[in-house]
Design a protein around this motif. Structure first.
Motif, PDB file in Angstrom:
ATOM      1  N   ILE A  25      51.016  57.081 -42.693  1.00  0.00           N
ATOM      2  CA  ILE A  25      49.549  57.425 -42.531  1.00  0.00           C
ATOM      3  C   ILE A  25      49.479  59.117 -42.403  1.00  0.00           C
ATOM      4  N   ASP A  26      50.734  59.597 -42.004  1.00  0.00           N
ATOM      5  CA  ASP A  26      50.801  61.071 -41.867  1.00  0.00           C
ATOM      6  C   ASP A  26      50.674  62.033 -43.195  1.00  0.00           C
ATOM      7  N   LYS A  27      50.714  61.399 -44.224  1.00  0.00           N
ATOM      8  CA  LYS A  27      50.543  62.051 -45.601  1.00  0.00           C
ATOM      9  C   LYS A  27      49.868  61.602 -46.585  1.00  0.00           C
ATOM     10  N   THR A  28      48.678  60.785 -46.160  1.00  0.00           N
ATOM     11  CA  THR A  28      47.993  59.967 -47.149  1.00  0.00           C
ATOM     12  C   THR A  28      46.904  60.872 -47.751  1.00  0.00           C
ATOM     13  N   TYR A  29      46.422  60.450 -49.032  1.00  0.00           N
ATOM     14  CA  TYR A  29      45.406  60.998 -49.609  1.00  0.00           C
ATOM     15  C   TYR A  29      44.309  60.191 -49.018  1.00  0.00           C
ATOM     16  N   TYR A  30      44.223  59.109 -48.379  1.00  0.00           N
ATOM     17  CA  TYR A  30      43.352  58.239 -48.113  1.00  0.00           C
ATOM     18  C   TYR A  30      42.086  59.263 -47.183  1.00  0.00           C
ATOM     19  N   GLY A  31      40.866  58.955 -47.352  1.00  0.00           N
ATOM     20  CA  GLY A  31      39.789  59.727 -46.887  1.00  0.00           C
ATOM     21  C   GLY A  31      39.344  61.011 -47.710  1.00  0.00           C
ATOM     22  N   SER A  88      45.997  66.248 -42.280  1.00  0.00           N
ATOM     23  CA  SER A  88      46.517  65.152 -42.121  1.00  0.00           C
ATOM     24  C   SER A  88      46.417  64.304 -40.813  1.00  0.00           C
ATOM     25  N   GLN A  89      45.736  65.222 -39.753  1.00  0.00           N
ATOM     26  CA  GLN A  89      45.362  64.175 -38.368  1.00  0.00           C
ATOM     27  C   GLN A  89      43.962  63.440 -38.759  1.00  0.00           C
ATOM     28  N   HIS A  90      43.247  64.201 -39.450  1.00  0.00           N
ATOM     29  CA  HIS A  90      41.931  63.540 -39.773  1.00  0.00           C
ATOM     30  C   HIS A  90      42.221  62.146 -40.671  1.00  0.00           C
ATOM     31  N   ARG A  91      43.119  62.522 -41.627  1.00  0.00           N
ATOM     32  CA  ARG A  91      43.257  61.210 -42.602  1.00  0.00           C
ATOM     33  C   ARG A  91      44.026  60.325 -42.003  1.00  0.00           C
ATOM     34  N   ALA A  92      44.782  60.578 -41.156  1.00  0.00           N
ATOM     35  CA  ALA A  92      45.774  59.585 -40.240  1.00  0.00           C
ATOM     36  C   ALA A  92      44.677  58.687 -39.352  1.00  0.00           C
ATOM     37  N   GLU A  93      43.488  59.296 -38.881  1.00  0.00           N
ATOM     38  CA  GLU A  93      42.446  58.573 -37.886  1.00  0.00           C
ATOM     39  C   GLU A  93      41.634  57.790 -38.742  1.00  0.00           C
ATOM     40  N   LEU A  94      41.547  58.289 -40.047  1.00  0.00           N
ATOM     41  CA  LEU A  94      40.672  57.290 -40.968  1.00  0.00           C
ATOM     42  C   LEU A  94      41.483  55.920 -41.301  1.00  0.00           C
ATOM     43  N   ALA A  95      42.697  56.404 -41.472  1.00  0.00           N
ATOM     44  CA  ALA A  95      43.506  55.220 -41.989  1.00  0.00           C
ATOM     45  C   ALA A  95      43.781  54.118 -40.691  1.00  0.00           C
ATOM     46  N   ILE A  96      43.739  54.756 -39.581  1.00  0.00           N
ATOM     47  CA  ILE A  96      43.972  53.810 -38.402  1.00  0.00           C
ATOM     48  C   ILE A  96      42.499  52.816 -38.128  1.00  0.00           C
ATOM     49  N   GLU A  97      41.498  53.625 -38.747  1.00  0.00           N
ATOM     50  CA  GLU A  97      40.204  52.698 -38.693  1.00  0.00           C
ATOM     51  C   GLU A  97      40.170  51.752 -39.847  1.00  0.00           C
ATOM     52  N   LEU A  98      40.873  52.360 -41.014  1.00  0.00           N
ATOM     53  CA  LEU A  98      40.987  51.025 -41.910  1.00  0.00           C
ATOM     54  C   LEU A  98      41.712  49.974 -41.511  1.00  0.00           C
ATOM     55  N   MET A  99      42.743  50.134 -40.815  1.00  0.00           N
ATOM     56  CA  MET A  99      43.723  49.265 -40.433  1.00  0.00           C
ATOM     57  C   MET A  99      42.893  48.334 -39.334  1.00  0.00           C
ATOM     58  N   LEU A 122      58.390  69.485 -37.910  1.00  0.00           N
ATOM     59  CA  LEU A 122      57.731  68.277 -36.916  1.00  0.00           C
ATOM     60  C   LEU A 122      56.109  68.227 -36.768  1.00  0.00           C
ATOM     61  N   LYS A 123      55.519  69.088 -37.772  1.00  0.00           N
ATOM     62  CA  LYS A 123      54.081  69.211 -37.946  1.00  0.00           C
ATOM     63  C   LYS A 123      53.470  67.676 -38.112  1.00  0.00           C
ATOM     64  N   SER A 124      53.963  67.252 -39.216  1.00  0.00           N
ATOM     65  CA  SER A 124      53.338  65.860 -39.642  1.00  0.00           C
ATOM     66  C   SER A 124      53.502  64.940 -38.146  1.00  0.00           C
ATOM     67  N   LEU A 125      54.779  64.903 -37.562  1.00  0.00           N
ATOM     68  CA  LEU A 125      54.888  64.215 -36.320  1.00  0.00           C
ATOM     69  C   LEU A 125      53.734  64.636 -35.233  1.00  0.00           C
ATOM     70  N   GLU A 126      53.680  65.851 -35.106  1.00  0.00           N
ATOM     71  CA  GLU A 126      52.748  66.547 -33.835  1.00  0.00           C
ATOM     72  C   GLU A 126      51.385  65.859 -34.436  1.00  0.00           C
ATOM     73  N   HIS A 127      51.008  66.004 -35.646  1.00  0.00           N
ATOM     74  CA  HIS A 127      49.554  65.798 -36.052  1.00  0.00           C
ATOM     75  C   HIS A 127      49.369  64.249 -35.886  1.00  0.00           C
ATOM     76  N   LEU A 128      50.294  63.361 -36.276  1.00  0.00           N
ATOM     77  CA  LEU A 128      50.195  61.997 -36.129  1.00  0.00           C
ATOM     78  C   LEU A 128      50.052  61.469 -34.737  1.00  0.00           C
ATOM     79  N   LEU A 180      48.661  63.249 -32.109  1.00  0.00           N
ATOM     80  CA  LEU A 180      47.380  63.814 -31.833  1.00  0.00           C
ATOM     81  C   LEU A 180      46.523  62.575 -32.398  1.00  0.00           C
ATOM     82  N   ALA A 181      46.495  62.164 -33.718  1.00  0.00           N
ATOM     83  CA  ALA A 181      45.559  60.867 -34.178  1.00  0.00           C
ATOM     84  C   ALA A 181      45.786  59.561 -33.320  1.00  0.00           C
ATOM     85  N   LEU A 182      46.964  59.264 -33.175  1.00  0.00           N
ATOM     86  CA  LEU A 182      47.053  58.068 -32.368  1.00  0.00           C
ATOM     87  C   LEU A 182      46.795  58.231 -30.910  1.00  0.00           C
ATOM     88  N   ASP A 183      46.881  59.257 -30.452  1.00  0.00           N
ATOM     89  CA  ASP A 183      46.510  59.313 -29.068  1.00  0.00           C
ATOM     90  C   ASP A 183      44.705  59.290 -29.056  1.00  0.00           C
TER      91      ASP A 183
END
Length: 428
Positions: free
Chosen positions: A97-103, A133-144, A164-170, A172-175
């Motif tokens: 979910i760190d590099k998704t087009y979802y959203g 990437s953070q916003h889209r990861a959050e939308l993916a969490i909501e989808l799950m 490590l930017k993808s990891l940092e954004h992820l 933040l989204a998960l938190d």
């Protein structure tokens, strides 16, 4: 007192009344399971924990049992399930979910050929995806969550392009969802450990809040399977992490990779129960005796297999793995990205796919197929012998309500998730 709406509980302290639970199997004269028994219960949840489970007896005019327990009736928050079936929440054990087009706008996968071609493409795409990437990861969490998953193992790019930017954004989204969702993170060298010289980045990632060190096709991408695998295992051991590798390789290299992994895990007890092979397509190509041998070793040394349940020639021999008691987990893999546009984020659909692929059409095997969604056989409502084992007093109040008569129907028919609860709070 009027009941509260199913999905309006936010204080994790309530009475869930008139909920349907599985209680056992129905057998025919040949001792074959032909149906699943259920009954109606009242459940008290306090501080996100199931505190009391009470079976109801008399039938009311509405077709649901009357409640003779005054203490239950007096509970301040009464959520009437109206006979909906209660199932455990699901776990998505492999998702990016760190590099998704979802959203964002619809995009099909621009497949260009080999895995190295895809790496070259991704090197151009990652900088465009990172800002959102953070916003889209959050939308993916909501989808799950909408499909009933309250846990995911997230594989996150660690590569020279994103650092490590993808990891940092992820993170933040998960938190932002820490009160409604739980997770693990695998640091994934999508561009190869050796091929992209990512060992130092993986070591940096290992000092962050992650759980697994990943790898990618050590023969066809990195060109030196032993060296690549040993770096992956050494980092995991140095930082007390697990291992979860993406292995798409065919025979003979796929088998050789798995054999070396078995050797390393056999030598290091700390890796046993913490090592996973995702995809493992080579297993589908092995002769039966070689497959049985590998499956037995996976079980002996605690090496799990993770699959997105692909359809076609690479369908894994899941029945053989389960026969040997190998831990088999399922995941979405790609929601919508440069590798695939098909992921739905629905683990119940993965259980359904397994049932269709392997011919699990009878009541018993459909019931057992639910473990492919929960990814934990211990949280199924019934054990293999048909004894009721979930929910139980003291369990976390993580559950789903669906309009189905039993688990078998839920797996076969994929009903809408009417409500999803995590630690006693409605998240859907």
């Amino acid at each position: 007192m009027s009941p509260t709406r199913l999905n309006s509980i936010t204080n994790n302290d309530f009475l869930l009344s008139n909920v349907r639970l599985e209680t056992g199997f129905v057998y025919d004269e040949q001792q074959q399971v032909i149906a699943t028994q259920t009954a109606i219960f009242d459940i008290i949840v306090t501080n996100g924990i199931i505190q009391q489970i009470t079976k109801k007896a008399a039938i009311s005019s509405a077709g649901l049992p009357n409640n003779s327990n005054d203490d239950l009736q007096k509970h301040s928050n009464n959520v009437d399930a109206n006979g909906l079936l209660m199932l455990p929440t699901f776990q998505d054990m492999h998702i990016h979910i760190d590099k998704t087009y979802y959203g964002g706008a619809w995009q099909a996968a621009p497949w260009t050929g080999s895995i190295k071609d895809m790496i070259s493409l991704e090197e151009k795409l990652i900088p465009k995806l990172l800002p959102n990437s953070q916003h889209r990861a959050e939308l993916a969490i909501e989808l799950m969550q909408s499909h009933g998953s309250t846990f995911a193992r997230c594989h996150c790019n660690v590569d020279p392009v994103s650092g490590l930017k993808s990891l940092e954004h992820l993170l933040l989204a998960l938190d932002n969802y820490k009160d409604r969702f739980n997770w693990e993170i695998a640091a994934f060298p999508q561009h190869g450990i050796l091929y992209s010289q990512s060992e130092s980045l993986l070591r940096e990632a290992a000092q962050m809040d992650i759980d697994f060190i990943g790898g990618l096709d050590p023969t066809i991408v990195d060109g030196d399977a032993k060296k690549s695998l040993d770096i992956m295992f050494d980092i995991a051991l140095d930082y007390n992490k697990g291992v979860d590798i993406h292995l798409h390789e065919d025979l003979p290299s796929g088998k050789a990779v798995m054999e070396h992994m078995i050797k390393r895990v056999k030598e290091n007890q700390a890796l046993q129960g913490k090592t996973f092979i995702t995809h493992a397509y080579a297993l589908a190509m092995l002769p039966p005796l070689e497959l049985e041998h590998l499956a037995a070793e996976f079980a002996e040394y605690g090496i799990g297999i993770v699959t997105s349940v692909p359809i076609g020639q690479n369908a894994l021999p899941i029945p053989t793995l389960l026969k040997h008691q190998v831990q088999v987990l399922t995941g979405t893999d790609n929601l919508m990205d440069n590798f695939s546009p098909f992921g739905l984020g629905d683990m119940l659909q993965k259980a359904n796919l397994c049932a269709q692929l392997y011919g699990w059409t009878d009541e018993y095997r459909l019931n057992r197929a639910l473990q492919m969604a929960t990814n934990n056989k211990q949280t199924l409502p019934l054990n293999d012998q048909g004894q009721q084992v979930w929910p139980y007093v003291g369990a976390d109040a993580n559950f789903i309500l669906v309009k189905a008569c039993c688990s078998a129907e839920a797996v076969a028919r994929l009903p809408k998730r009417e409500a999803v609860y995590y630690q006693g709070r409605a998240i859907l």
